[in-house]
Design a protein around this motif. Structure first.
Motif, PDB file in Angstrom:
ATOM      1  N   ALA A 156       0.834  -1.200   0.000  1.00 50.96           N
ATOM      2  CA  ALA A 156       0.000   0.000   0.000  1.00 50.96           C
ATOM      3  C   ALA A 156       0.871   1.253   0.000  1.00 50.96           C
ATOM      4  O   ALA A 156       0.583   2.220  -0.705  1.00 50.96           O
ATOM      5  CB  ALA A 156      -0.940  -0.001   1.209  1.00 50.96           C
ATOM      6  N   ASN A 157       1.941   1.237   0.756  1.00 53.72           N
ATOM      7  CA  ASN A 157       2.861   2.372   0.796  1.00 53.72           C
ATOM      8  C   ASN A 157       3.506   2.581  -0.577  1.00 53.72           C
ATOM      9  O   ASN A 157       3.641   3.701  -1.045  1.00 53.72           O
ATOM     10  CB  ASN A 157       3.922   2.146   1.868  1.00 53.72           C
ATOM     11  CG  ASN A 157       4.724   3.394   2.148  1.00 53.72           C
ATOM     12  OD1 ASN A 157       4.185   4.395   2.595  1.00 53.72           O
ATOM     13  ND2 ASN A 157       6.010   3.341   1.869  1.00 53.72           N
ATOM     14  N   ARG A 158       3.852   1.497  -1.218  1.00 54.92           N
ATOM     15  CA  ARG A 158       4.468   1.552  -2.548  1.00 54.92           C
ATOM     16  C   ARG A 158       3.487   2.093  -3.592  1.00 54.92           C
ATOM     17  O   ARG A 158       3.871   2.814  -4.502  1.00 54.92           O
ATOM     18  CB  ARG A 158       4.925   0.152  -2.947  1.00 54.92           C
ATOM     19  CG  ARG A 158       5.520   0.043  -4.340  1.00 54.92           C
ATOM     20  CD  ARG A 158       5.538  -1.376  -4.844  1.00 54.92           C
ATOM     21  NE  ARG A 158       4.162  -1.840  -5.016  1.00 54.92           N
ATOM     22  CZ  ARG A 158       3.778  -3.105  -4.839  1.00 54.92           C
ATOM     23  NH1 ARG A 158       4.643  -4.024  -4.484  1.00 54.92           N
ATOM     24  NH2 ARG A 158       2.518  -3.440  -5.016  1.00 54.92           N
ATOM     25  N   ASP A 159       2.210   1.757  -3.467  1.00 58.61           N
ATOM     26  CA  ASP A 159       1.215   2.088  -4.484  1.00 58.61           C
ATOM     27  C   ASP A 159       0.433   3.362  -4.225  1.00 58.61           C
ATOM     28  O   ASP A 159      -0.235   3.865  -5.125  1.00 58.61           O
ATOM     29  CB  ASP A 159       0.222   0.932  -4.632  1.00 58.61           C
ATOM     30  CG  ASP A 159       0.875  -0.339  -5.157  1.00 58.61           C
ATOM     31  OD1 ASP A 159       2.020  -0.281  -5.656  1.00 58.61           O
ATOM     32  OD2 ASP A 159       0.230  -1.397  -5.056  1.00 58.61           O
ATOM     33  N   CYS A 160       0.458   3.884  -3.024  1.00 55.89           N
ATOM     34  CA  CYS A 160      -0.326   5.073  -2.667  1.00 55.89           C
ATOM     35  C   CYS A 160       0.089   6.263  -3.531  1.00 55.89           C
ATOM     36  O   CYS A 160       1.261   6.626  -3.591  1.00 55.89           O
ATOM     37  CB  CYS A 160      -0.111   5.398  -1.184  1.00 55.89           C
ATOM     38  SG  CYS A 160      -0.741   7.010  -0.689  1.00 55.89           S
ATOM     39  N   PHE A 161      -0.891   6.871  -4.202  1.00 56.66           N
ATOM     40  CA  PHE A 161      -0.608   7.994  -5.101  1.00 56.66           C
ATOM     41  C   PHE A 161       0.067   9.152  -4.376  1.00 56.66           C
ATOM     42  O   PHE A 161       0.987   9.776  -4.911  1.00 56.66           O
ATOM     43  CB  PHE A 161      -1.909   8.530  -5.727  1.00 56.66           C
ATOM     44  CG  PHE A 161      -2.718   7.504  -6.467  1.00 56.66           C
ATOM     45  CD1 PHE A 161      -2.125   6.520  -7.234  1.00 56.66           C
ATOM     46  CD2 PHE A 161      -4.100   7.548  -6.402  1.00 56.66           C
ATOM     47  CE1 PHE A 161      -2.892   5.589  -7.928  1.00 56.66           C
ATOM     48  CE2 PHE A 161      -4.875   6.629  -7.092  1.00 56.66           C
ATOM     49  CZ  PHE A 161      -4.266   5.645  -7.854  1.00 56.66           C
ATOM     50  N   ILE A 162      -0.396   9.448  -3.195  1.00 60.06           N
ATOM     51  CA  ILE A 162       0.138  10.603  -2.466  1.00 60.06           C
ATOM     52  C   ILE A 162       1.545  10.299  -1.947  1.00 60.06           C
ATOM     53  O   ILE A 162       2.457  11.113  -2.090  1.00 60.06           O
ATOM     54  CB  ILE A 162      -0.790  11.020  -1.302  1.00 60.06           C
ATOM     55  CG1 ILE A 162      -2.229  11.242  -1.787  1.00 60.06           C
ATOM     56  CG2 ILE A 162      -0.256  12.264  -0.595  1.00 60.06           C
ATOM     57  CD1 ILE A 162      -2.412  12.338  -2.795  1.00 60.06           C
ATOM     58  N   ALA A 163       1.751   9.119  -1.360  1.00 59.28           N
ATOM     59  CA  ALA A 163       3.083   8.755  -0.854  1.00 59.28           C
ATOM     60  C   ALA A 163       4.115   8.747  -1.974  1.00 59.28           C
ATOM     61  O   ALA A 163       5.269   9.119  -1.770  1.00 59.28           O
ATOM     62  CB  ALA A 163       3.040   7.401  -0.154  1.00 59.28           C
ATOM     63  N   LYS A 164       3.695   8.342  -3.165  1.00 56.53           N
ATOM     64  CA  LYS A 164       4.605   8.322  -4.303  1.00 56.53           C
ATOM     65  C   LYS A 164       4.942   9.728  -4.795  1.00 56.53           C
ATOM     66  O   LYS A 164       5.878   9.905  -5.561  1.00 56.53           O
ATOM     67  CB  LYS A 164       3.991   7.516  -5.462  1.00 56.53           C
ATOM     68  CG  LYS A 164       3.949   6.035  -5.202  1.00 56.53           C
ATOM     69  CD  LYS A 164       3.167   5.284  -6.258  1.00 56.53           C
ATOM     70  CE  LYS A 164       3.821   5.373  -7.612  1.00 56.53           C
ATOM     71  NZ  LYS A 164       3.222   4.451  -8.595  1.00 56.53           N
ATOM     72  N   SER A 165       4.190  10.718  -4.348  1.00 52.08           N
ATOM     73  CA  SER A 165       4.351  12.082  -4.832  1.00 52.08           C
ATOM     74  C   SER A 165       5.161  12.979  -3.903  1.00 52.08           C
ATOM     75  O   SER A 165       5.457  14.116  -4.263  1.00 52.08           O
ATOM     76  CB  SER A 165       2.964  12.713  -5.045  1.00 52.08           C
ATOM     77  OG  SER A 165       2.223  11.970  -5.985  1.00 52.08           O
ATOM     78  N   VAL A 166       5.507  12.495  -2.729  1.00 55.14           N
ATOM     79  CA  VAL A 166       6.251  13.321  -1.777  1.00 55.14           C
ATOM     80  C   VAL A 166       7.727  12.929  -1.787  1.00 55.14           C
ATOM     81  O   VAL A 166       8.087  11.830  -2.200  1.00 55.14           O
ATOM     82  CB  VAL A 166       5.658  13.232  -0.343  1.00 55.14           C
ATOM     83  CG1 VAL A 166       4.229  13.743  -0.323  1.00 55.14           C
ATOM     84  CG2 VAL A 166       5.739  11.828   0.215  1.00 55.14           C
ATOM     85  N   ASN A 167       8.571  13.839  -1.315  1.00 55.86           N
ATOM     86  CA  ASN A 167      10.015  13.603  -1.358  1.00 55.86           C
ATOM     87  C   ASN A 167      10.614  13.318   0.017  1.00 55.86           C
ATOM     88  O   ASN A 167      11.756  13.641   0.289  1.00 55.86           O
ATOM     89  CB  ASN A 167      10.730  14.792  -2.015  1.00 55.86           C
ATOM     90  CG  ASN A 167      10.612  16.064  -1.198  1.00 55.86           C
ATOM     91  OD1 ASN A 167       9.905  16.107  -0.195  1.00 55.86           O
ATOM     92  ND2 ASN A 167      11.304  17.107  -1.617  1.00 55.86           N
ATOM     93  N   PHE A 168       9.833  12.703   0.873  1.00 61.02           N
ATOM     94  CA  PHE A 168      10.303  12.305   2.200  1.00 61.02           C
ATOM     95  C   PHE A 168       9.736  10.919   2.484  1.00 61.02           C
ATOM     96  O   PHE A 168       8.746  10.504   1.869  1.00 61.02           O
ATOM     97  CB  PHE A 168       9.879  13.312   3.281  1.00 61.02           C
ATOM     98  CG  PHE A 168       8.408  13.613   3.291  1.00 61.02           C
ATOM     99  CD1 PHE A 168       7.513  12.793   3.960  1.00 61.02           C
ATOM    100  CD2 PHE A 168       7.915  14.727   2.620  1.00 61.02           C
ATOM    101  CE1 PHE A 168       6.151  13.060   3.959  1.00 61.02           C
ATOM    102  CE2 PHE A 168       6.550  15.010   2.617  1.00 61.02           C
ATOM    103  CZ  PHE A 168       5.679  14.175   3.296  1.00 61.02           C
ATOM    104  N   PRO A 169      10.348  10.175   3.405  1.00 63.50           N
ATOM    105  CA  PRO A 169       9.855   8.828   3.688  1.00 63.50           C
ATOM    106  C   PRO A 169       8.511   8.819   4.403  1.00 63.50           C
ATOM    107  O   PRO A 169       8.255   9.642   5.276  1.00 63.50           O
ATOM    108  CB  PRO A 169      10.947   8.211   4.574  1.00 63.50           C
ATOM    109  CG  PRO A 169      11.792   9.329   5.046  1.00 63.50           C
ATOM    110  CD  PRO A 169      11.579  10.495   4.137  1.00 63.50           C
ATOM    111  N   VAL A 170       7.664   7.893   3.962  1.00 64.13           N
ATOM    112  CA  VAL A 170       6.389   7.632   4.628  1.00 64.13           C
ATOM    113  C   VAL A 170       6.505   6.213   5.179  1.00 64.13           C
ATOM    114  O   VAL A 170       6.495   5.242   4.428  1.00 64.13           O
ATOM    115  CB  VAL A 170       5.192   7.754   3.668  1.00 64.13           C
ATOM    116  CG1 VAL A 170       3.893   7.450   4.403  1.00 64.13           C
ATOM    117  CG2 VAL A 170       5.153   9.147   3.041  1.00 64.13           C
TER     118      VAL A 170
END
Length: 158
Positions: free
Chosen positions: A134-148
């Motif tokens: 889910a972390n790998r595929d989340c649109f928003i997480a993929k768009s930020v430049n810091f670790p989630v």
């Protein structure tokens, strides 16, 4: 489905003009309204550390909420595909923003803390693993430049 585009629109209207606009840094309000057609109003402001009102949502909280919400919805999709029945879900997400020189700053990390209840105890291990996907595929997480990051707790109904 690759190549499809989705477009989003919101309106942010500043409501904090106290009479002189932004002529002086300490004299204007940070209040604003966020609207989109057919949706409830979101009352925004700056973080209180930046002269905003604590009872209103600030951009930092909304970013954190977006990451948490996107992760949850992506996770639900993955669970449904694998026939893992999620019956409850909460996330007390946390984020760290560091101020930098030049009146700026940036998020350095977000940690999601999902507590997930599933129906079948035999699927608990896979339910936990799917948070990585889910972390790998989340649109928003993929768009930020810091670790989630995520620290997940899986519970079962039994």
């Amino acid at each position: 489905m690759s190549g499809r585009e989705h477009h989003y629109e919101v309106t942010v209207e500043w409501t904090g003009n106290t009479g002189n606009g932004t002529a002086k840094y300490f004299d204007y309000g940070r209040d604003h309204d966020i609207t989109a057609p057919g949706k409830p109003l979101i009352r925004g402001s700056a973080d209180p550390a930046f002269l905003g009102q604590k009872e209103r949502w600030n951009p930092e909280e909304l970013l954190l909420a977006s990451l948490s919400e996107c992760h949850m919805l992506t996770y639900f999709s993955l669970c449904a595909r694998e026939r893992i029945a999620v019956t409850a879900y909460t996330d007390a997400a946390t984020g760290t923003m560091t101020e930098e020189k030049g009146n700026s700053g940036r998020f350095t990390e977000v940690v999601l803390h999902p507590v997930v209840t599933i129906a079948d105890p035999a699927k608990a291990e896979r339910a936990a693993e799917l948070h990585h996907d889910a972390n790998r595929d989340c649109f928003i997480a993929k768009s930020v430049n810091f670790p989630v990051l995520h620290k997940v707790e899986i519970r079962t109904e039994s």
